[in-house]
Structures are given as structure tokens and as C-alpha cells.
Design an enzyme around this catalytic site. Structure first.
Site, PDB file in Angstrom:
ATOM      1  N   SER A  43       6.765   9.770  12.291  1.00  0.00           N
ATOM      2  CA  SER A  43       5.659   8.945  11.789  1.00  0.00           C
ATOM      3  C   SER A  43       6.235   7.930  10.801  1.00  0.00           C
ATOM      4  O   SER A  43       7.422   7.980  10.467  1.00  0.00           O
ATOM      5  CB  SER A  43       4.618   9.826  11.109  1.00  0.00           C
ATOM      6  OG  SER A  43       5.209  10.474  10.022  1.00  0.00           O
ATOM      7  N   LYS A  47       3.126   1.809  12.959  1.00  0.00           N
ATOM      8  CA  LYS A  47       2.295   1.619  14.159  1.00  0.00           C
ATOM      9  C   LYS A  47       1.176   0.633  13.897  1.00  0.00           C
ATOM     10  O   LYS A  47       0.845  -0.190  14.734  1.00  0.00           O
ATOM     11  CB  LYS A  47       1.658   2.968  14.557  1.00  0.00           C
ATOM     12  CG  LYS A  47       2.412   3.701  15.621  1.00  0.00           C
ATOM     13  CD  LYS A  47       1.567   4.790  16.251  1.00  0.00           C
ATOM     14  CE  LYS A  47       0.864   5.661  15.270  1.00  0.00           C
ATOM     15  NZ  LYS A  47       1.356   6.857  14.829  1.00  0.00           N
ATOM     16  N   GLY A  48       0.580   0.728  12.696  1.00  0.00           N
ATOM     17  CA  GLY A  48      -0.529  -0.148  12.342  1.00  0.00           C
ATOM     18  C   GLY A  48      -0.069  -1.599  12.272  1.00  0.00           C
ATOM     19  O   GLY A  48      -0.751  -2.509  12.746  1.00  0.00           O
ATOM     20  N   GLU A 171      -5.014   2.620  18.130  1.00  0.00           N
ATOM     21  CA  GLU A 171      -3.841   3.196  17.467  1.00  0.00           C
ATOM     22  C   GLU A 171      -4.061   4.693  17.327  1.00  0.00           C
ATOM     23  O   GLU A 171      -4.975   5.131  16.627  1.00  0.00           O
ATOM     24  CB  GLU A 171      -3.654   2.552  16.089  1.00  0.00           C
ATOM     25  CG  GLU A 171      -2.456   3.143  15.360  1.00  0.00           C
ATOM     26  CD  GLU A 171      -2.357   2.707  13.894  1.00  0.00           C
ATOM     27  OE1 GLU A 171      -3.008   1.722  13.493  1.00  0.00           O
ATOM     28  OE2 GLU A 171      -1.635   3.389  13.143  1.00  0.00           O
ATOM     29  N   LYS A 254      19.575   2.000  28.496  1.00  0.00           N
ATOM     30  CA  LYS A 254      19.496   3.449  28.642  1.00  0.00           C
ATOM     31  C   LYS A 254      18.036   3.896  28.627  1.00  0.00           C
ATOM     32  O   LYS A 254      17.609   4.696  29.454  1.00  0.00           O
ATOM     33  CB  LYS A 254      20.245   4.086  27.475  1.00  0.00           C
ATOM     34  CG  LYS A 254      20.931   5.362  27.860  1.00  0.00           C
ATOM     35  CD  LYS A 254      21.840   5.801  26.745  1.00  0.00           C
ATOM     36  CE  LYS A 254      23.015   6.572  27.305  1.00  0.00           C
ATOM     37  NZ  LYS A 254      24.001   6.871  26.298  1.00  0.00           N
ATOM     38  N   GLY A 390      -9.434   3.755 -10.517  1.00  0.00           N
ATOM     39  CA  GLY A 390      -8.927   5.104 -10.673  1.00  0.00           C
ATOM     40  C   GLY A 390     -10.035   6.071 -11.036  1.00  0.00           C
ATOM     41  O   GLY A 390     -11.164   5.668 -11.332  1.00  0.00           O
ATOM     42  N   CYS A 417     -12.548  -2.490 -11.065  1.00  0.00           N
ATOM     43  CA  CYS A 417     -13.366  -1.278 -11.031  1.00  0.00           C
ATOM     44  C   CYS A 417     -13.184  -0.455 -12.318  1.00  0.00           C
ATOM     45  O   CYS A 417     -13.803  -0.755 -13.319  1.00  0.00           O
ATOM     46  CB  CYS A 417     -13.063  -0.474  -9.772  1.00  0.00           C
ATOM     47  SG  CYS A 417     -14.418   0.622  -9.359  1.00  0.00           S
ATOM     48  N   PHE A 420     -12.452  -2.683 -15.096  1.00  0.00           N
ATOM     49  CA  PHE A 420     -13.654  -3.379 -15.601  1.00  0.00           C
ATOM     50  C   PHE A 420     -14.336  -2.458 -16.621  1.00  0.00           C
ATOM     51  O   PHE A 420     -14.671  -2.871 -17.727  1.00  0.00           O
ATOM     52  CB  PHE A 420     -14.559  -3.664 -14.405  1.00  0.00           C
ATOM     53  CG  PHE A 420     -16.006  -3.992 -14.697  1.00  0.00           C
ATOM     54  CD1 PHE A 420     -16.433  -5.309 -14.808  1.00  0.00           C
ATOM     55  CD2 PHE A 420     -16.958  -2.981 -14.810  1.00  0.00           C
ATOM     56  CE1 PHE A 420     -17.780  -5.611 -15.032  1.00  0.00           C
ATOM     57  CE2 PHE A 420     -18.297  -3.269 -15.032  1.00  0.00           C
ATOM     58  CZ  PHE A 420     -18.710  -4.594 -15.155  1.00  0.00           C
ATOM     59  N   HIS A 546     -13.794  -4.080  -5.901  1.00  0.00           N
ATOM     60  CA  HIS A 546     -12.368  -4.041  -5.545  1.00  0.00           C
ATOM     61  C   HIS A 546     -12.025  -5.326  -4.797  1.00  0.00           C
ATOM     62  O   HIS A 546     -11.911  -5.320  -3.558  1.00  0.00           O
ATOM     63  CB  HIS A 546     -12.075  -2.824  -4.662  1.00  0.00           C
ATOM     64  CG  HIS A 546     -12.101  -1.543  -5.412  1.00  0.00           C
ATOM     65  ND1 HIS A 546     -11.044  -1.105  -6.180  1.00  0.00           N
ATOM     66  CD2 HIS A 546     -13.065  -0.608  -5.551  1.00  0.00           C
ATOM     67  CE1 HIS A 546     -11.345   0.052  -6.737  1.00  0.00           C
ATOM     68  NE2 HIS A 546     -12.570   0.374  -6.385  1.00  0.00           N
ATOM     69  N   GLU A 548      -9.356  -6.773  -4.419  1.00  0.00           N
ATOM     70  CA  GLU A 548      -8.073  -6.714  -3.691  1.00  0.00           C
ATOM     71  C   GLU A 548      -8.282  -6.415  -2.196  1.00  0.00           C
ATOM     72  O   GLU A 548      -7.450  -6.761  -1.358  1.00  0.00           O
ATOM     73  CB  GLU A 548      -7.134  -5.675  -4.322  1.00  0.00           C
ATOM     74  CG  GLU A 548      -7.534  -4.208  -4.169  1.00  0.00           C
ATOM     75  CD  GLU A 548      -8.525  -3.706  -5.230  1.00  0.00           C
ATOM     76  OE1 GLU A 548      -9.199  -4.550  -5.859  1.00  0.00           O
ATOM     77  OE2 GLU A 548      -8.623  -2.473  -5.411  1.00  0.00           O
TER      78      GLU A 548
END
Ligand code: GLN
Length: 582
Positions: A43, A47-48, A171, A254, A390, A417, A420, A546, A548
């Protein structure tokens, strides 16, 4: 409901059949195509990133794409997952709490996703069990095959019908061979059979080892991983080889020879400096063309759209890493050691850096170690400070110290958040004279809970599913910093994930001392953006949201853009000062 009606509802005519294939209404078989991306060997191969880059190439050609991430875990969503272990919780506009990969899709595709683009084994199982209780299986024993796999196929086709996509990108989480994704893989195998030829492409993302002691690329682990996929009845159509360095032709040969996948469909996907170059790299090795051929999609391509999209993207990619200027922004947080927990913040800063032509360096600050005597030492060399979101009390007093430092020393500040809420507490304590100010999250018995639980949430208990989540409208006050940042818009939309908020009874006293609430809920007293006036501070802003999460490479988020601009101004002023002193 009669048996016959029930059968019709689940897409069957007789309860004797072994086929269980419920179809959503409006499903256009043959119109929609699928690209299924699976991982082998290990993993964490990206993949994303791979899947969203490939989806972007098709989107650029004018095709409508819809990605879906299928997680192996039994949680219903990612909301209760520890970001320390799993990376940040990415919140979608409809409030779905998902894996951080959905952030990669939204950013690369510049597309808002919804709950239809995300599933977990928990969701699949819970629908199956709900249907069983409702009697939907008509006396049959409910089995992994065909019922659980049927539910997976239904989820994929529902997305196809809802999005009216040309191509659904699936996915599959985890690695081939995991127990957790067996039902997903089996469902995709069945899907390929049911949809018919030229409808489903399987891409195996694998890894080519290059042990330092040998100094050469080895393909055995990749071969075995792909063999495992073949044992499950899935022949890959394309193989993308992750590796530290470009994969040698002899290694590709191969793999090609052991898998019956022609050489042009075994491509290298080696490490690169910036993930934003991956779409173009995949294009160069011809992956987009091969997908179009395998899915007979060439006639849906819009060449003009592709040329324009590539030009815009190239403008962005060409600027990456070219900036001559530097700024340093401190990001405080208790997960400061794990960058994945703050992935979207890092990305938002990066987007702004590219647009403003500056390298944004992030300095991680662990606030558990910060007190009034050490704060200057930690922050004197930064030009901007971000206190991110958080939960829990750990490190909060240190965060308040950082905010005090930012406010008093006029260092550009952006509170996200929790950042703030902490800014409200700091201001209440140190400016408005509310010495006991705190949040009831950290001190349930506090005398001046300027931050308290939301009235509409007070009755809900337990940890899962009781937050204010998703995209919400924010009314912007005219003639404020926020209004300037959002180009004078009177209403914007931001994404939220919180339980606590400013207690409206403290708003007047905070305002009297200068704090401005420049973004509010359109008709409830929920404060969503705060700022300090220009005569108090050059750039001090916070939001209960948020922001971001909605920054995109070609559309950097305005509050971040403002922070980085202000940080650049501070850096320039400092350089000018030093020059004068010499
Ligand atoms: N812990 C705070 C709340 O629940 C802030 C949440 C956050 O930062 N996402 O309101």
C-alpha cells in the site's frame, strides 16, 4: 409490497436466479465506462494520485469523470478515525467525512465530490443488513456473493447514473490479497462481465523493487502481485509500475511477458518531485490513449477543450519550484510529526506559493512545549502563523501563546476552526479582560465559556455523527478584510467540521474591544469568520471553517492567499530594515 413488486424493485423477475444485480433508475448501460485501479505489492503507492491524474487526463479531453474510493474498513465514514494513523479527515460539501484521497481527487479534478464518491465496507454491510431486515431478499440466505457484491455494483452504478459520467474511476483501497477488499474485487470482476466488452478497464498499480545492495530493478514481487489478481479472475489491461527510478525496458518486458499485457500498456510511473507533473507524465507514456482505445471512447474527445486545459495546467506546473523568494509559516499542532494529518493545509500553502512566486516553507511547532518564556524562540524567524483545527485540550495553552505572539508582534495570522476558537479565547483573556475565558471543550466548568457547545447540538451525545459538518453559506460583512479577500462577495461557502462555537452572549464585549466578526451564518448567530481591524493588525483572520479543504491548484483559497501575501510583505519589510541598518 407483493413478491413481484419487491423483485422488480431489486431488478429481478424471479427469486430462483443466481444473478442479483439491482440497477438504479436512469442507469445507461454502455454509455458509462469504468476504470478500476487496484494496487499490488504494497500500500502507499499513491493509487489515489495515479487514479486522479488519469481521470484528469480524460476530464481534460472534455469527458465527464466521477471518481469513487472504496475503503476496506468497517467504519461507516472516516469521521472517527485518528488522523495520526490515517491522515486528515477530508470533509465533502454534503458533510461526508472521508479519507484524505478524496482531497486529492477534488484538487486534481477541481470538482466537488459527495457521499456518492466514497464507500466503506461498513456502508456496504449496513445497507445489506438493513435490506435483510426489511425483507428485501425474499427468504433467501444473504450471501457475500451475490448480495454483498451486488450492493457494491449498485453503489458504482448509482454513482454512474447520478453523475451522468462518461467514465467512473474506481479506486479499490488496500492491496490485492487483502481480505478487506475481496468483495470489491469480485464485484468489479462481475461488473466487467455484465457491462460487456470495452466497458471496464483494470489497471494494476504495482511496485518495482530496487534493493540498494543489488543496485538493479527486480520485478518478482510485481509479477506475484499481478498473478494474485489473475487468480481472482481479473486480467489487468494496463500495468503502471511505481519505482524510485524510471523502469527499465527489460523489466517492463518481463512483466509484459508474464501477464499477457502488451509493452505499450506496461508503463513506468517513477518518483517525481511534484505530483502535479504526473498527469503529463502519464500522457507522455500514452496511458490516456490506451484507456480511450480500450473503452472505445475516442469519438467523445474534444480536442479544443484538451488544448486549453493543458495550457492552463502547464502554466501552474511550470511555476513549481521556480520561485526565488522564500517565506516561512509556522503551523502549530499536536500531530506536528505526521504531515498527512495536515495534508490540505500543506497543499493550500503550496497553491498560494506557486501563484505568488514564493517558496512557502512550513515550520512545525509542537505547542505542548510552548509557554510565555519560549514562544519568541520558536516564532521569531517566521513571517506567518497558522493554528489549525484540532480536538482535545493538549497543547491548547501553547496555541493561545502563539496567537498572543502573532497579535502583539503583528505577525500575519490565520486560524482554522480550533485556531479561530483559540483566537477568540486569547482576545477575550488578554484584550477584553475576560481573564477566565476558555472553551467548555477544555474546561467544562469554566466561568467564561466564550466557546461553547452549539445550542442545536447540546442534546446529541456520543462521538460519531454529532458535528456540524459540510459546506455552509457564510454572509460576509462589507468593508472588512474578509470582504476584500473574497472580492466583495456578500455570501461565500466554506466547509465545516466542529461541535463548539462562539457563545453569542460574549459577542458585544469582544466587538467593543475591536474584534470584528466579518463572516456569519446568514440567519443564525453562528460566527464563522473573525478579524482584527487594520489599525490593530496587518493580517489577523480566523474562521470556524476549514478553508484549506477547498483550495485548488488553479484557484488558491483567498484566506491562505492573503496570509502568504502578508507574510511576503513582512519578509520584504524586514529585508529593507536590515539593508538600512547596514
Ligand atoms: N474541537 C473544536 C470543535 O469541536 C474544533 C474542531 C476543529 O478544529 N475541527 O468545535
Amino acid at each position: 409490497m407483493s413478491n413481484q413488486e419487491l423483485l422488480a424493485k431489486i431488478g429481478q423477475t424471479s427469486d430462483e436466479t443466481e444473478f442479483y444485480t439491482p440497477m438504479p433508475t436512469g442507469y445507461r448501460k454502455g454509455h458509462v465506462k469504468y476504470v478500476v485501479v487496484v494496487g499490488t505489492v504494497m500500500s502507499g503507492l499513491g493509487k489515489g494520485i495515479f487514479s486522479s491524474s488519469l481521470a484528469k487526463l480524460l476530464q481534460d479531453k472534455g469527458l465527464k469523470v466521477a471518481p469513487i474510493k472504496m475503503e476496506g474498513y468497517l467504519n461507516i465514514d472516516s469521521g472517527t478515525l485518528n488522523p495520526y494513523r490515517h491522515g486528515e479527515v477530508f470533509v465533502l460539501d454534503d458533510g461526508m467525512e472521508t479519507d484524505m484521497d478524496l482531497g486529492t481527487y477534488e484538487r486534481l479534478l477541481d470538482q466537488d465530490l459527495s457521499a456518492a464518491n466514497f464507500t466503506t465496507n461498513g456502508q456496504i454491510m449496513s445497507s445489506v443488513l438493513r435490506k435483510e431486515r426489511e425483507g428485501s431478499y425474499l427468504g433467501r440466505d444473504v450471501q457475500f456473493i451475490p448480495h454483498v457484491t451486488g450492493e457494491v455494483k449498485l453503489k458504482l452504478r448509482e454513482l454512474a447514473a447520478k453523475s451522468n459520467a462518461d467514465v467512473v474511476f474506481v479506486e479499490v483501497g488496500g492491496t490485492v490479497g487483502d481480505y478487506e477488499n475481496t468483495a470489491y474485487l469480485e464485484a468489479c470482476r462481475q461488473l466487467a462481465y455484465e457491462e460487456g466488452e470495452n466497458s471496464v478497464v483494470f489497471v494494476a498499480l504495482t511496485y518495482i523493487l530496487e534493493p540498494g545492495a543489488l543496485g538493479e530493478q527486480k520485478s518478482k514481487a510485481a509479477q506475484l502481485g499481478i498473478k494474485r489478481l489473475m487468480e481472482m479472475g481479473i486480467m489487468p489491461d494496463l500495468i503502471a509500475c511505481r519505482a524510485a527510478h524510471p523502469v527499465k525496458d527489460s523489466v517492463r518486458e518481463k512483466i509484459s511477458m508474464y501477464t499477457n499485457v502488451p509493452m505499450k500498456r506496461v508503463v513506468t510511473m517513477h518518483d517525481v518531485e511534484s505530483i502535479y507533473t504526473i498527469p503529463e507524465n502519464l500522457r507522455e507514456v500514452g496511458l490516456d490513449r490506451e484507456v480511450l482505445t480500450l473503452l472505445s471512447l475516442h469519438d467523445r474527445v474534444n480536442q479544443r477543450a484538451e488544448d486549453q486545459a493543458r495550457m492552463k495546467w502547464r502554466w501552474f506546473v511550470d511555476r513549481i519550484g521556480k520561485a526565488k523568494k522564500d517565506v516561512t509559516v509556522a503551523v502549530t499542532g499536536k500531530y506536528a510529526t505526521l504531515r498527512d494529518a495536515y495534508a490540505s493545509i500543506i497543499k493550500a500553502c503550496e497553491h498560494c506559493g506557486v501563484h505568488l512566486g514564493v517558496n512557502v516553507n512550513i515550520k512545525w511547532v509542537d505547542t505542548t512545549a510552548i509557554d510565555p518564556s519560549s514562544v519568541t524562540r520558536h516564532l521569531r524567524d517566521v513571517q506567518g502563523i497558522i493554528v489549525p483545527g484540532g480536538f482535545g485540550v493538549r497543547g491548547t495553552e501553547g496555541k493561545i501563546e502563539c496567537i498572543r505572539y502573532a497579535r502583539e508582534n503583528k505577525v500575519p495570522y490565520l486560524g482554522l476552526c480550533l485556531g479561530f476558537q483559540m483566537a477568540v479565547i486569547e482576545f477575550a483573556r488578554n484584550v477584553a479582560g475576560l481573564r477566565e475565558a476558555n472553551s467548555s471543550e477544555f474546561d467544562p466548568r469554566c466561568k467564561q465559556c466564550v466557546i461553547d457547545i452549539l445550542p442545536e447540538q447540546k442534546l446529541i451525545e456520543g462521538l460519531g455523527g454529532n458535528m456540524r459538518l459540510g459546506g455552509k453559506d457564510v454572509e460576509i460583512k462589507p468593508d472588512t478584510l474578509a470582504s476584500k479577500l473574497f472580492d466583495g462577495a456578500s455570501q461565500i461557502r466554506l466547509r465545516f467540521r466542529h461541535r463548539y462555537e462562539v457563545d453569542p452572549k460574549f459577542i458585544p464585549i469582544l466587538q467593543e474591544h475591536g474584534m470584528i466578526f466579518s463572516g456569519k451564518h446568514p440567519n443564525q448567530p453562528i460566527m464563522q469568520i473573525l478579524e482584527l481591524p487594520a489599525d490593530m493588525h496587518p493580517y489577523f483572520i480566523g474562521t470556524q471553517a476549514h478553508p484549506e479543504l477547498t483550495s485548488r491548484p488553479l484557484r488558491p483559497q483567498p484566506m491562505f492567499l492573503g496570509l502568504i501575501k502578508a507574510a511576503m510583505a513582512r519578509a520584504e519589510a524586514k529585508t529593507a530594515q536590515q539593508a538600512q541598518a547596514v
